[in-house]
Design a protein around this motif. Structure first.
Motif, PDB file in Angstrom:
ATOM      1  N   VAL A  10       0.871  -1.180   0.000  1.00 48.60           N
ATOM      2  CA  VAL A  10       0.000   0.000   0.000  1.00 48.60           C
ATOM      3  C   VAL A  10       0.901   1.221   0.000  1.00 48.60           C
ATOM      4  N   GLY A  11       0.818   2.035  -1.057  1.00 51.47           N
ATOM      5  CA  GLY A  11       1.737   3.162  -1.252  1.00 51.47           C
ATOM      6  C   GLY A  11       2.929   2.683  -2.074  1.00 51.47           C
ATOM      7  N   GLY A  12       3.921   3.568  -2.180  1.00 54.34           N
ATOM      8  CA  GLY A  12       5.131   3.156  -2.901  1.00 54.34           C
ATOM      9  C   GLY A  12       5.006   3.236  -4.404  1.00 54.34           C
ATOM     10  N   ASP A  39      -2.533   2.329  -4.478  1.00 49.11           N
ATOM     11  CA  ASP A  39      -2.002   3.692  -4.322  1.00 49.11           C
ATOM     12  C   ASP A  39      -3.091   4.647  -4.769  1.00 49.11           C
ATOM     13  N   VAL A  40      -2.975   5.901  -4.330  1.00 53.51           N
ATOM     14  CA  VAL A  40      -4.026   6.875  -4.635  1.00 53.51           C
ATOM     15  C   VAL A  40      -3.676   7.754  -5.834  1.00 53.51           C
ATOM     16  N   ILE A  41      -2.636   7.406  -6.557  1.00 49.76           N
ATOM     17  CA  ILE A  41      -2.284   8.186  -7.747  1.00 49.76           C
ATOM     18  C   ILE A  41      -3.349   7.978  -8.824  1.00 49.76           C
ATOM     19  N   ILE A  83       2.903  -1.634   4.334  1.00 46.53           N
ATOM     20  CA  ILE A  83       2.240  -0.328   4.336  1.00 46.53           C
ATOM     21  C   ILE A  83       3.316   0.752   4.327  1.00 46.53           C
ATOM     22  N   VAL A  84       3.409   1.478   3.216  1.00 47.13           N
ATOM     23  CA  VAL A  84       4.505   2.434   3.010  1.00 47.13           C
ATOM     24  C   VAL A  84       3.961   3.791   2.566  1.00 47.13           C
ATOM     25  N   THR A  85       2.846   4.184   3.195  1.00 44.09           N
ATOM     26  CA  THR A  85       2.210   5.471   2.911  1.00 44.09           C
ATOM     27  C   THR A  85       2.711   6.519   3.904  1.00 44.09           C
ATOM     28  N   PRO A  86       2.341   7.808   3.695  1.00 41.78           N
ATOM     29  CA  PRO A  86       2.533   8.778   4.778  1.00 41.78           C
ATOM     30  C   PRO A  86       1.879   8.281   6.077  1.00 41.78           C
ATOM     31  N   TYR A 135      11.955  -0.406  11.332  1.00 37.28           N
ATOM     32  CA  TYR A 135      13.032   0.465  11.813  1.00 37.28           C
ATOM     33  C   TYR A 135      14.335  -0.043  11.188  1.00 37.28           C
ATOM     34  N   THR A 136      14.624   0.520  10.030  1.00 33.43           N
ATOM     35  CA  THR A 136      15.679   0.024   9.147  1.00 33.43           C
ATOM     36  C   THR A 136      17.027  -0.197   9.802  1.00 33.43           C
ATOM     37  N   TYR A 137      17.425   0.740  10.629  1.00 34.22           N
ATOM     38  CA  TYR A 137      18.835   0.773  11.034  1.00 34.22           C
ATOM     39  C   TYR A 137      19.201  -0.334  12.027  1.00 34.22           C
ATOM     40  N   THR A 138      18.184  -1.030  12.529  1.00 30.22           N
ATOM     41  CA  THR A 138      18.485  -2.222  13.332  1.00 30.22           C
ATOM     42  C   THR A 138      18.747  -3.423  12.431  1.00 30.22           C
ATOM     43  N   PRO A 183       5.135  19.705   2.192  1.00 30.55           N
ATOM     44  CA  PRO A 183       5.476  18.285   2.154  1.00 30.55           C
ATOM     45  C   PRO A 183       4.796  17.571   3.317  1.00 30.55           C
ATOM     46  N   TRP A 184       4.388  16.319   3.086  1.00 31.41           N
ATOM     47  CA  TRP A 184       3.560  15.672   4.116  1.00 31.41           C
ATOM     48  C   TRP A 184       4.292  15.580   5.448  1.00 31.41           C
ATOM     49  N   ARG A 185       5.634  15.474   5.408  1.00 29.23           N
ATOM     50  CA  ARG A 185       6.376  15.351   6.672  1.00 29.23           C
ATOM     51  C   ARG A 185       6.288  16.619   7.528  1.00 29.23           C
ATOM     52  N   ALA A 324      19.996  -3.661   4.723  1.00 29.74           N
ATOM     53  CA  ALA A 324      19.446  -3.571   6.087  1.00 29.74           C
ATOM     54  C   ALA A 324      17.958  -3.931   6.075  1.00 29.74           C
ATOM     55  N   PHE A 325      17.232  -3.392   5.094  1.00 33.67           N
ATOM     56  CA  PHE A 325      15.816  -3.763   4.950  1.00 33.67           C
ATOM     57  C   PHE A 325      15.694  -5.261   4.682  1.00 33.67           C
ATOM     58  N   ALA A 326      16.564  -5.769   3.783  1.00 33.80           N
ATOM     59  CA  ALA A 326      16.478  -7.188   3.414  1.00 33.80           C
ATOM     60  C   ALA A 326      16.695  -8.071   4.639  1.00 33.80           C
TER      61      ALA A 326
HETATM   62  N1  LIG Z   1      12.345   3.053   7.593  1.00 32.68           N
HETATM   63  C1  LIG Z   1      12.911   4.090   7.030  1.00 32.68           C
HETATM   64  O1  LIG Z   1      14.115   4.256   7.105  1.00 32.68           O
HETATM   65  C2  LIG Z   1      12.069   5.053   6.261  1.00 32.68           C
HETATM   66  C3  LIG Z   1      12.629   5.877   5.278  1.00 32.68           C
HETATM   67  C4  LIG Z   1      11.773   6.720   4.556  1.00 32.68           C
HETATM   68  C5  LIG Z   1      10.422   6.751   4.834  1.00 32.68           C
HETATM   69  N2  LIG Z   1       9.924   5.965   5.829  1.00 32.68           N
HETATM   70  C6  LIG Z   1       8.473   5.972   6.134  1.00 32.68           C
HETATM   71  O2  LIG Z   1       7.779   5.441   5.001  1.00 32.68           O
HETATM   72  C7  LIG Z   1       6.528   6.077   4.850  1.00 32.68           C
HETATM   73  C8  LIG Z   1       6.447   6.626   3.425  1.00 32.68           C
HETATM   74  O3  LIG Z   1       7.474   7.581   3.236  1.00 32.68           O
HETATM   75  P1  LIG Z   1       7.983   7.973   1.763  1.00 32.68           P
HETATM   76  O4  LIG Z   1       9.144   8.866   1.974  1.00 32.68           O
HETATM   77  O5  LIG Z   1       8.126   6.780   0.922  1.00 32.68           O
HETATM   78  O6  LIG Z   1       6.728   8.828   1.257  1.00 32.68           O
HETATM   79  P2  LIG Z   1       6.420   9.248  -0.228  1.00 32.68           P
HETATM   80  O7  LIG Z   1       5.627  10.493  -0.139  1.00 32.68           O
HETATM   81  O8  LIG Z   1       7.658   9.256  -1.065  1.00 32.68           O
HETATM   82  O9  LIG Z   1       5.492   8.058  -0.787  1.00 32.68           O
HETATM   83  C9  LIG Z   1       4.213   7.806  -0.261  1.00 32.68           C
HETATM   84  C10 LIG Z   1       3.426   6.916  -1.219  1.00 32.68           C
HETATM   85  O10 LIG Z   1       2.179   6.601  -0.606  1.00 32.68           O
HETATM   86  C11 LIG Z   1       1.122   6.897  -1.538  1.00 32.68           C
HETATM   87  N3  LIG Z   1      -0.085   7.209  -0.755  1.00 32.68           N
HETATM   88  C12 LIG Z   1      -0.413   8.375  -0.136  1.00 32.68           C
HETATM   89  N4  LIG Z   1      -1.581   8.243   0.507  1.00 32.68           N
HETATM   90  C13 LIG Z   1      -2.010   6.975   0.266  1.00 32.68           C
HETATM   91  C14 LIG Z   1      -3.168   6.229   0.644  1.00 32.68           C
HETATM   92  N5  LIG Z   1      -4.133   6.775   1.424  1.00 32.68           N
HETATM   93  N6  LIG Z   1      -3.293   4.953   0.205  1.00 32.68           N
HETATM   94  C15 LIG Z   1      -2.352   4.402  -0.583  1.00 32.68           C
HETATM   95  N7  LIG Z   1      -1.225   5.060  -0.968  1.00 32.68           N
HETATM   96  C16 LIG Z   1      -1.064   6.316  -0.539  1.00 32.68           C
HETATM   97  C17 LIG Z   1       1.659   8.035  -2.374  1.00 32.68           C
HETATM   98  O11 LIG Z   1       0.948   8.191  -3.589  1.00 32.68           O
HETATM   99  C18 LIG Z   1       3.096   7.565  -2.563  1.00 32.68           C
HETATM  100  O12 LIG Z   1       3.164   6.593  -3.590  1.00 32.68           O
HETATM  101  C19 LIG Z   1       6.449   7.124   5.954  1.00 32.68           C
HETATM  102  O13 LIG Z   1       5.718   6.622   7.048  1.00 32.68           O
HETATM  103  C20 LIG Z   1       7.901   7.338   6.361  1.00 32.68           C
HETATM  104  O14 LIG Z   1       8.050   7.748   7.722  1.00 32.68           O
HETATM  105  C21 LIG Z   1      10.720   5.126   6.530  1.00 32.68           C
END
Ligand SMILES: NC(=O)c1ccc[n+]([C@@H]2O[C@H](COP(=O)([O-])OP(=O)(O)OC[C@H]3O[C@@H](n4cnc5c(N)ncnc54)[C@H](O)[C@@H]3O)[C@@H](O)[C@H]2O)c1
Length: 384
Positions: A10-12, A39-41, A83-86, A135-138, A183-185, A324-326
């Motif tokens: 979801v997202g990405g 994704d919501v694009i 789940i990789v959304t905001p 939490y990637t860095y672990t 920006p969402w952050r 690290a993710f892998a």
């Molecule tokens: N673990 C890490 O080291 C690490 C690094 C970067 C980001 N993150 C986390 O990952 C998440 C995403 O960050 P990012 O930088 O990839 O953001 P991003 O803005 O680059 O990507 C977000 C994606 O989610 C999609 N999206 C937005 N709302 C959505 C919804 N309601 N349903 C489905 N898709 C939706 C967007 O269209 C986009 O494709 C955040 O929670 C961030 O904190 C973690």
């Protein structure tokens, strides 16, 4: 080769940051295939990206709600969803997938409030689902080595921890922010009530907790909002008191000129000190009292077996974020396979960051904001 697992995301979508890193990490392990995505694009771009990812058109969705219900109804359910959304969407999306009996891997910070996190934990337990918070860095080999060295007593009881995580990416963006172009952050509606403290501060909090086993008793925190476009914190200083008497100082910033992604953590014990620098994560500095400092190298034969098993290539061939993710996915897939085989799974035994660590992070950043709002007063963390 054992049967491949399947997962959804979801997202990405195109241009997103971390979703592609997750997919690359999972490909590196070659243990699971992506089979569905939401994704919501706009629809056209979504269909094109779905085809490029090799997905069947009927498994490309315009919302996580639609995806969770459709995927949950399938006989060939995905083994997990990423789940990789905001941040704003982590809680509702995770909850809905758990309710379909689907294991969840969720980005950090887990959600907005600790109560939401505890709710997710209850729902996961109720549906017998696994839950990993990335939490990637672990996942770095040298984080695992630091953890094992500390567990083996190499530096003795811990006295102090210094953690810093400066970046400077927000500087240029701050100058161009307007309402409606944030920006969402840096947007409380999407990020939550903390920005740097939640996005970066929780990485320090998690790394320290994971590697040292220390639990925070109380903290005092000051947040800065530098720059005209800022409404959320972009510079954070926190004092930490751990249960058992150790102390800590954490600093993180999104406006520290000259710093890219400079996570650095130093753990000081009675017998020695361990220093981890994320941008040089193939090495670990270990200083024992009265001896010259030593630099441990990832992939070398002297690493502890608990860390060495994660190294993929010999020393001198750098590994990084994707590996690290892998490594986190290696741990998680092992738990998924054990669960599928009907074995009892205690998630704490596998090495990946669990939902409890996700809740701890949410608790941490909320207490930091509470402390700041009370004039940097000491605030106790809630008992679990
Ligand atoms: N673990 C890490 O080291 C690490 C690094 C970067 C980001 N993150 C986390 O990952 C998440 C995403 O960050 P990012 O930088 O990839 O953001 P991003 O803005 O680059 O990507 C977000 C994606 O989610 C999609 N999206 C937005 N709302 C959505 C919804 N309601 N349903 C489905 N898709 C939706 C967007 O269209 C986009 O494709 C955040 O929670 C961030 O904190 C973690």
């Amino acid at each position: 080769m054992t049967d491949k697992l399947t997962y959804g995301m979801v997202g990405g979508g195109p241009g997103a940051f971390i979703g592609g890193v997750h997919r690359a990490a999972i490909r590196l392990n070659d243990e699971a295939d992506l089979v569905s995505w939401a994704d919501v694009i706009p629809e056209g771009a979504r269909a094109k990206a779905g085809a490029e990812m090799g997905l069947a058109p009927d498994r490309v969705y315009g919302s996580f709600e639609e995806m969770a219900l459709a995927e949950g109804a399938r006989a060939d359910k995905i083994d997990w969803v990423d789940i990789v959304t905001p941040n704003r969407f982590h809680y509702p999306a995770a909850k809905l997938f758990l309710e379909q009996g689907i294991n969840v891997v969720c980005e950090k910070p887990l959600c907005f409030t600790a109560e939401e996190g505890r709710d997710l934990k209850r729902v996961a337990a109720g549906h017998g689902c696994l839950f990993c918070v990335t939490y990637t860095y672990t996942g770095h080999v040298m984080a695992r080595e630091a953890r094992q060295l500390i567990r083996n007593g190499a530096i003795g009881d811990i006295r102090m921890v210094m953690g810093e995580y400066p970046q400077d990416w927000l500087l240029d963006t701050l100058e161009t922010i307007t309402e409606g172009n944030r920006p969402w952050r840096a947007d409380p509606a999407l990020s939550g009530r903390g920005a740097a403290v939640a996005d970066l501060g929780t990485h320090i909090e998690n790394w320290v907790g994971y590697v040292t086993g220390l639990k925070i008793d109380k903290l005092a925190c000051h947040l800065d909002v530098f720059g005209q476009g800022g409404v959320l914190d972009n510079n954070v200083e926190a004092l930490i008191k751990f249960k058992g008497g150790a102390t800590g100082m954490y600093w993180t910033s999104q406006v520290a000129i000259g710093f890219d992604n400079a996570l650095k953590i130093r753990v000081f014990g009675e017998k020695g000190t361990i220093e981890f620098v994320q941008e040089e994560n193939n090495y670990l500095k270990v200083s024992l009292r009265g001896k010259p400092p030593q630099i441990y190298s990832r992939g070398a034969g002297y690493l502890t077996p608990e860390a060495a098993k994660y190294a993929r290539v010999p020393t001198g061939h750098p590994e990084g974020l994707t590996e690290a993710f892998a490594n986190i996915y290696t741990d998680f897939a092992a738990a998924v396979r054990d669960k599928k085989a009907g074995k009892a799974v205690n998630e704490d035994d596998y090495g990946y960051p669990t939902i409890q660590q996700g809740i701890d992070g949410v608790e941490f950043f909320n207490k930091c904001v509470d402390s700041h709002e009370a004039g940097a007063a000491w605030v106790a963390l809630d008992e679990e």
